[in-house]
Design a protein around this motif. Structure first.
Motif, short mmCIF file in Angstrom:
data_model
loop_
_atom_site.label_atom_id
_atom_site.label_comp_id
_atom_site.label_asym_id
_atom_site.label_seq_id
_atom_site.Cartn_x
_atom_site.Cartn_y
_atom_site.Cartn_z
N SER A 90 -15.44 -44.73 33.74
CA SER A 90 -16.39 -43.94 32.95
C SER A 90 -16.72 -44.64 31.65
O SER A 90 -17.89 -44.68 31.24
CB SER A 90 -15.79 -42.56 32.67
OG SER A 90 -16.63 -41.83 31.80
N LYS A 91 -15.71 -45.22 31.03
CA LYS A 91 -15.93 -45.96 29.78
C LYS A 91 -16.84 -47.16 30.03
O LYS A 91 -17.76 -47.43 29.26
CB LYS A 91 -14.59 -46.41 29.20
CG LYS A 91 -14.68 -46.97 27.82
CD LYS A 91 -13.30 -47.27 27.27
CE LYS A 91 -13.38 -47.82 25.86
NZ LYS A 91 -12.05 -48.12 25.32
N GLN A 92 -16.58 -47.88 31.14
CA GLN A 92 -17.43 -49.02 31.49
C GLN A 92 -18.87 -48.55 31.76
O GLN A 92 -19.83 -49.19 31.32
CB GLN A 92 -16.89 -49.73 32.72
CG GLN A 92 -15.61 -50.50 32.48
CD GLN A 92 -15.05 -51.08 33.77
OE1 GLN A 92 -15.48 -50.73 34.87
NE2 GLN A 92 -14.07 -51.98 33.64
N LYS A 94 -20.31 -45.87 30.58
CA LYS A 94 -20.94 -45.47 29.32
C LYS A 94 -21.38 -46.69 28.54
O LYS A 94 -22.47 -46.69 27.95
CB LYS A 94 -19.96 -44.64 28.49
CG LYS A 94 -19.81 -43.22 28.98
CD LYS A 94 -18.84 -42.42 28.12
CE LYS A 94 -18.70 -41.01 28.67
NZ LYS A 94 -17.74 -40.22 27.90
N THR A 95 -20.55 -47.74 28.54
CA THR A 95 -20.93 -48.97 27.85
C THR A 95 -22.18 -49.56 28.50
O THR A 95 -23.12 -49.98 27.81
CB THR A 95 -19.77 -49.99 27.90
OG1 THR A 95 -18.61 -49.39 27.33
CG2 THR A 95 -20.10 -51.25 27.16
N ALA A 96 -22.19 -49.60 29.85
CA ALA A 96 -23.35 -50.13 30.56
C ALA A 96 -24.58 -49.26 30.29
O ALA A 96 -25.69 -49.79 30.11
CB ALA A 96 -23.07 -50.19 32.06
N ASP A 98 -25.13 -47.45 27.59
CA ASP A 98 -25.57 -47.73 26.22
C ASP A 98 -26.37 -49.03 26.17
O ASP A 98 -27.42 -49.10 25.52
CB ASP A 98 -24.37 -47.81 25.27
CG ASP A 98 -23.73 -46.46 25.03
OD1 ASP A 98 -24.40 -45.43 25.30
OD2 ASP A 98 -22.56 -46.42 24.59
N LYS A 99 -25.87 -50.07 26.86
CA LYS A 99 -26.59 -51.35 26.91
C LYS A 99 -27.95 -51.17 27.57
O LYS A 99 -28.96 -51.69 27.11
CB LYS A 99 -25.78 -52.40 27.67
CG LYS A 99 -24.59 -52.92 26.90
CD LYS A 99 -23.83 -53.95 27.72
CE LYS A 99 -22.58 -54.44 27.00
NZ LYS A 99 -21.83 -55.38 27.81
N TRP A 100 -27.99 -50.41 28.67
CA TRP A 100 -29.24 -50.19 29.37
C TRP A 100 -30.22 -49.42 28.48
O TRP A 100 -31.41 -49.76 28.43
CB TRP A 100 -28.97 -49.41 30.66
CG TRP A 100 -30.20 -49.12 31.45
CD1 TRP A 100 -30.88 -49.95 32.27
CD2 TRP A 100 -30.92 -47.88 31.44
NE1 TRP A 100 -31.97 -49.32 32.80
CE2 TRP A 100 -32.02 -48.04 32.30
CE3 TRP A 100 -30.75 -46.66 30.80
CZ2 TRP A 100 -32.94 -47.03 32.53
CZ3 TRP A 100 -31.66 -45.65 31.04
CH2 TRP A 100 -32.74 -45.85 31.90
#
Length: 147
Positions: A90-92, A94-96, A98-100
């Motif tokens: 989930s953290k990954q 969310k990071t992806a 945010d980047k997107w």
């Protein structure tokens, strides 16, 4: 003296009757006590048998409970491991995400800027075409006046 023996014999028989009655009473009490103790022994034997069965059942239930508890603990460990894995995933994600979202925002800004630039270039082109057309119209007017 026979009378003495007769009274003595009568008293002896009376004492013997009293002793026999007392012995009979004692024997009756003892027999009742033995019967009562035997009843108590039978009841307690039955109760011990019931308690033995109950203990065996309880031991089986305890064994089953321990086995289920062990399975529950292992399932809990698996669930915690999966939860941690999903939390990391989930953290990954969310990071992806945010980047997107940042990339989409940058793309939208670039598209907006490109749209503004296209508008500006289109306006400049239209002005240049208008000026050219005016110039061509003036040139044609000049050429037709010169003839």
């Amino acid at each position: 003296m026979t009378r003495f023996f007769l009274i003595f014999n009568f008293l002896g028989v009376a004492v013997l009757c009293v002793l026999c009655a007392a012995q009979w009473q004692t024997n009756s009490r003892l027999e009742n006590s033995v019967e009562q103790l035997d009843k108590t022994r039978i009841e307690q034997s039955a109760k011990i048998a019931e308690q033995t069965i109950t203990l065996k059942d309880d031991a089986a239930d305890l064994s089953d409970l321990r086995q289920r508890l062990s399975m529950s603990e292992s399932e809990l460990k698996n669930a915690v491991t999966e939860r941690d894995h999903f939390a990391a995933e989930s953290k990954q994600l969310k990071t992806a995400l945010d980047k997107w979202m940042a990339a989409v925002a940058a793309r939208d800004a670039a598209l907006r800027q490109a749209g503004d630039q296209i508008q500006k270039l289109s306006t400049e082109r239209n002005d240049a075409v208008r000026k050219f057309n005016d110039l061509a119209g003036k040139y044609n007017a000049l050429v037709s006046n010169a003839k």
